[in-house]
Write a protein that holds these residues in place. Sequence first.
Motif, mmCIF file in Angstrom:
data_model
loop_
_atom_site.group_PDB
_atom_site.id
_atom_site.type_symbol
_atom_site.label_atom_id
_atom_site.label_comp_id
_atom_site.label_asym_id
_atom_site.label_seq_id
_atom_site.Cartn_x
_atom_site.Cartn_y
_atom_site.Cartn_z
ATOM 1 N N PRO A 1 -5.439 -10.225 3.322
ATOM 2 C CA PRO A 1 -6.791 -9.744 3.655
ATOM 3 C C PRO A 1 -7.811 -10.834 3.948
ATOM 4 O O PRO A 1 -9.001 -10.630 3.720
ATOM 5 C CB PRO A 1 -7.167 -8.996 2.372
ATOM 6 C CG PRO A 1 -6.548 -9.834 1.284
ATOM 7 C CD PRO A 1 -5.241 -10.322 1.862
ATOM 8 N N GLN A 2 -7.396 -11.979 4.466
ATOM 9 C CA GLN A 2 -8.354 -13.035 4.785
ATOM 10 C C GLN A 2 -9.280 -12.573 5.907
ATOM 11 O O GLN A 2 -8.833 -12.056 6.932
ATOM 12 C CB GLN A 2 -7.619 -14.308 5.210
ATOM 13 C CG GLN A 2 -6.796 -14.943 4.089
ATOM 14 C CD GLN A 2 -5.921 -16.084 4.589
ATOM 15 O OE1 GLN A 2 -5.518 -16.096 5.751
ATOM 16 N NE2 GLN A 2 -5.628 -17.018 3.711
ATOM 17 N N GLY B 1 -10.224 -5.807 2.415
ATOM 18 C CA GLY B 1 -10.546 -6.998 3.193
ATOM 19 C C GLY B 1 -11.205 -6.656 4.517
ATOM 20 O O GLY B 1 -12.145 -7.333 4.950
ATOM 21 N N ALA B 2 -10.717 -5.603 5.161
ATOM 22 C CA ALA B 2 -11.318 -5.168 6.427
ATOM 23 C C ALA B 2 -12.733 -4.650 6.205
ATOM 24 O O ALA B 2 -13.656 -4.962 6.966
ATOM 25 C CB ALA B 2 -10.444 -4.080 7.059
ATOM 26 N N ALA C 1 -12.190 1.240 7.319
ATOM 27 C CA ALA C 1 -10.761 1.099 7.056
ATOM 28 C C ALA C 1 -10.315 2.167 6.073
ATOM 29 O O ALA C 1 -11.082 2.596 5.209
ATOM 30 C CB ALA C 1 -10.448 -0.296 6.514
ATOM 31 N N GLU C 2 -9.062 2.563 6.207
ATOM 32 C CA GLU C 2 -8.484 3.612 5.371
ATOM 33 C C GLU C 2 -7.077 3.216 4.950
ATOM 34 O O GLU C 2 -6.360 2.536 5.696
ATOM 35 C CB GLU C 2 -8.408 4.937 6.136
ATOM 36 C CG GLU C 2 -9.734 5.475 6.639
ATOM 37 C CD GLU C 2 -10.481 6.261 5.582
ATOM 38 O OE1 GLU C 2 -9.899 6.525 4.509
ATOM 39 O OE2 GLU C 2 -11.641 6.635 5.846
ATOM 40 N N PHE D 1 -9.451 0.493 10.936
ATOM 41 C CA PHE D 1 -8.223 -0.178 10.509
ATOM 42 C C PHE D 1 -7.481 0.697 9.507
ATOM 43 O O PHE D 1 -8.078 1.240 8.581
ATOM 44 C CB PHE D 1 -8.561 -1.529 9.883
ATOM 45 C CG PHE D 1 -7.369 -2.270 9.346
ATOM 46 C CD1 PHE D 1 -6.347 -2.667 10.179
ATOM 47 C CD2 PHE D 1 -7.270 -2.563 7.988
ATOM 48 C CE1 PHE D 1 -5.242 -3.347 9.689
ATOM 49 C CE2 PHE D 1 -6.177 -3.246 7.488
ATOM 50 C CZ PHE D 1 -5.160 -3.636 8.343
ATOM 51 N N ILE D 2 -6.172 0.830 9.701
ATOM 52 C CA ILE D 2 -5.320 1.616 8.813
ATOM 53 C C ILE D 2 -4.230 0.719 8.245
ATOM 54 O O ILE D 2 -3.516 0.053 8.999
ATOM 55 C CB ILE D 2 -4.647 2.793 9.550
ATOM 56 C CG1 ILE D 2 -5.676 3.681 10.243
ATOM 57 C CG2 ILE D 2 -3.779 3.603 8.582
ATOM 58 C CD1 ILE D 2 -6.504 4.533 9.331
ATOM 59 N N ASP D 3 -4.098 0.698 6.919
ATOM 60 C CA ASP D 3 -3.072 -0.108 6.255
ATOM 61 C C ASP D 3 -2.534 0.684 5.068
ATOM 62 O O ASP D 3 -3.234 1.544 4.527
ATOM 63 C CB ASP D 3 -3.674 -1.437 5.777
ATOM 64 C CG ASP D 3 -2.639 -2.523 5.536
ATOM 65 O OD1 ASP D 3 -1.829 -2.380 4.591
ATOM 66 O OD2 ASP D 3 -2.634 -3.520 6.277
#
Length: 208
Positions: A150-151, A181-182, A189-190, A171-173
């Motif tokens: 997650p930098q 991080g996003a 982000a989700e 952003f999806i992770d």
Amino acid sequence: MAALIHPSPKLLLLDFDGVLAAYSRAARIAHLATHCGCDPAQVREVLFASGLETAYDGGAIATAAYLHRLGQGLGAHVDEADWIAARVAGSRGDPGVIERVLALAGKVALGVLTNNGPLMAQAIPQIVPALFPLLQGRVLCSGALGGRKPQAEVYRRALDHFGIAPRHALFIDDLFVNVRGARAIGMPAETASGARALRRALARHGLG
């Protein structure tokens, strides 16, 4: 129907392992062990326990040097095609997720941001061929960006590549640490893994 809580994004940026595809480290290790004629435990030690894979994923080592060290440690020649074959053997695209992503074509720009070394960009088209040429030139590997999620700089460099401001992307992770991080740089982000979770996440951002 899920309530819309965010404006529709201009870019949907997806993680690969755990989102677009399932990844079996054990299957990948077994494939490399068979190719090199060694024990899986040796592959595990050389590739992961040594920190070699992490270094490659973070851009600390170039592909040629990475493959040389891997082959040297396993006592066999490992070239790009061998590495890709092992990665493909350990990965399986998620049909439901792929179908959902294909349905978004033309509605939102698509991209992939994955914590992997640069060679993964060549493996992904073989793992999820249905998404190509849709994702051609739109797969970003952390190793090529000089860091790892997650930098913050990894996300910023990815967004610069697509020419999108953080607030206009989604952003999806599958890992919350990467989602956090996003969000830290202002990108919605989700966390989602599997077609149902992805559908719910997309609906919250007007992409249901």
